[in-house]
Write an enzyme that holds these catalytic residues in place. Sequence first.
Site, PDB file in Angstrom:
ATOM      1  N   ASP A 199       0.849  -1.192   0.000  1.00 46.37           N
ATOM      2  CA  ASP A 199       0.000   0.000   0.000  1.00 46.37           C
ATOM      3  C   ASP A 199       0.884   1.241   0.000  1.00 46.37           C
ATOM      4  OD1 ASP A 199      -2.258  -1.510  -0.123  1.00 46.37           O
ATOM      5  OD2 ASP A 199      -3.035  -0.979   1.845  1.00 46.37           O
ATOM      6  N   HIS A 322       1.603  -8.383   2.811  1.00 45.88           N
ATOM      7  CA  HIS A 322       0.728  -7.258   3.121  1.00 45.88           C
ATOM      8  C   HIS A 322      -0.311  -7.608   4.183  1.00 45.88           C
ATOM      9  CE1 HIS A 322      -1.102  -3.378   2.749  1.00 45.88           C
ATOM     10  NE2 HIS A 322      -2.274  -3.916   2.492  1.00 45.88           N
ATOM     11  N   HIS A 332     -10.038  -5.772   9.012  1.00 46.61           N
ATOM     12  CA  HIS A 332      -9.421  -6.850   8.227  1.00 46.61           C
ATOM     13  C   HIS A 332      -9.212  -8.123   9.048  1.00 46.61           C
ATOM     14  CE1 HIS A 332      -8.904  -3.762   5.267  1.00 46.61           C
ATOM     15  NE2 HIS A 332      -8.051  -3.089   6.004  1.00 46.61           N
ATOM     16  N   HIS A 359      -1.503  -3.564   6.082  1.00 45.35           N
ATOM     17  CA  HIS A 359      -2.935  -3.667   5.823  1.00 45.35           C
ATOM     18  C   HIS A 359      -3.795  -3.084   6.936  1.00 45.35           C
ATOM     19  CE1 HIS A 359      -6.246  -4.921   3.449  1.00 45.35           C
ATOM     20  NE2 HIS A 359      -6.556  -6.023   4.117  1.00 45.35           N
TER      21      HIS A 359
END
Length: 488
Positions: A199, A322, A332, A359
């Site tokens: 990211d 990630h 998540h 993440h």
Amino acid sequence: MIMFKDKKMGPTIPQLVVIGYVLFIFVNNVYAGVTSSFIRSEWPSVDIPLDNEVFAAPDGYNAPEQVHITQGDYDGKAVIIIWVTPTEPGSNQVRYGKSDKKYDFTAEGTVANYTFYNYTSGYIHQCLVSDLEYDTKYFYEIGEGDSARSFWFQTPPKVDPDASYKFGIIGDLGQTYNSLSTLEHYIQSGAQTVLHVGDLSYADRYTYHDMGVRWDTYGRFVEKVQAYQPWIWTTGNHEIEYMPYMNEVVPFKQYLHRYPTPYAASESSDPLWYAVRRASAHIIVLSSYSPFVKYTPQYIWLEAELKKVDRKKTPWLIVIMHTPIYNSNSAHYMEGESMRAAFESWFVKYKVDVVFAGHVHAYERSYRISNIHYNITGGVSYPVPDKSAPVYLTVGDGGNQEGLASRFNDPQPDYSAFREASYGHSTLEIINKTHAFYHWNRNDDGKKTETDAFVLHNQYWNKSLRRRKLKKNYLHTIVPTLEQLNQL
């Protein structure tokens, strides 16, 4: 512009540590980890405006911009230099040498551009500079005439079990004021290479032409770091950019044009997963958003790569990905479960030292635990202490515009040692083949604050030494004194 000091960057032990003291933080409940109560109060999670000076293009016609480098081979004797010329292709040449402004060597690269909906990129250059000497400072120049620009980088020590080295770890960075704070604090750390857990730009938070523009601003934003030292990167969900409404359906299209990797050097078939050796570390980069179950290319490659690891040469085995496979945040939650089922038993079998992931926009550290004994019909079906397992670290706290993930699951699970919803970065300083020193540094409302730290014992070289027990009632942070470090 903030730049690294023009000096050889050897590994250092932070001043606060070498003059320091042993700090023990006891928790009220000895059978649980720590959930920090710190509450961040400064700076909203919004991207820096386009007209801010941090995004300014360099002076000069067609001047190279968005300069960034990464390792270019398996063992650290090459770099890939990437830059963009905005107006026309210009020269593909890199001029380099061991003295400032004295360039005894040249290398020729390639150039290409791409379109993404109605955005057309600048001309993206990639140049492999190889056959470098270890532990050497190189100066390099790109561009033409008055628009030429010069930078430098330091090669790592040769691959050796006793080579000391300091890595920075950053994830989910983005381009906000919090991102800028993270970068500025990282620059002060003395680390020599960044492991970026995915990211990058968060350009996919925009639409149409603005997506490409925000890839460009990100490239200029991080140049002050990435032009001077290699970043080893993986992809996150924000790099996928699957946008059927714009007829853009090739995953990772913009990322792959801008961020090459030395995947072929580790016999990978895809630039999204690969491995490098650097100093005393063997670093494996996985792709959370590429197929990884049995029989897939990534699965087959990882199985072979783990067998190639020689802990007598590279004692430190590091994995970056990630999506975390252990995460007690509501954000998540359990998204990494399928990769855990696929790979965790290998991480234990090969005694991986540490796994870094992002993440989740918060920080979390686990104890050494595993959940590899359940087989649907029997066996323990929850994480248990395991001295052969890695420490799992979530560092998705670089500063992006989506904000912090502040809701942790309650109660804190037994495997979770420390967690906090703050922005920051980490460093892993390898001292020798048996010990490394880890720090997580919080951006404490603009100030760098060392918040979580521990001594990491190498899984291979410490196997015959007396090890501290990895029970859930142990202290969550130990900062060693200078005397202790001298004994490592």
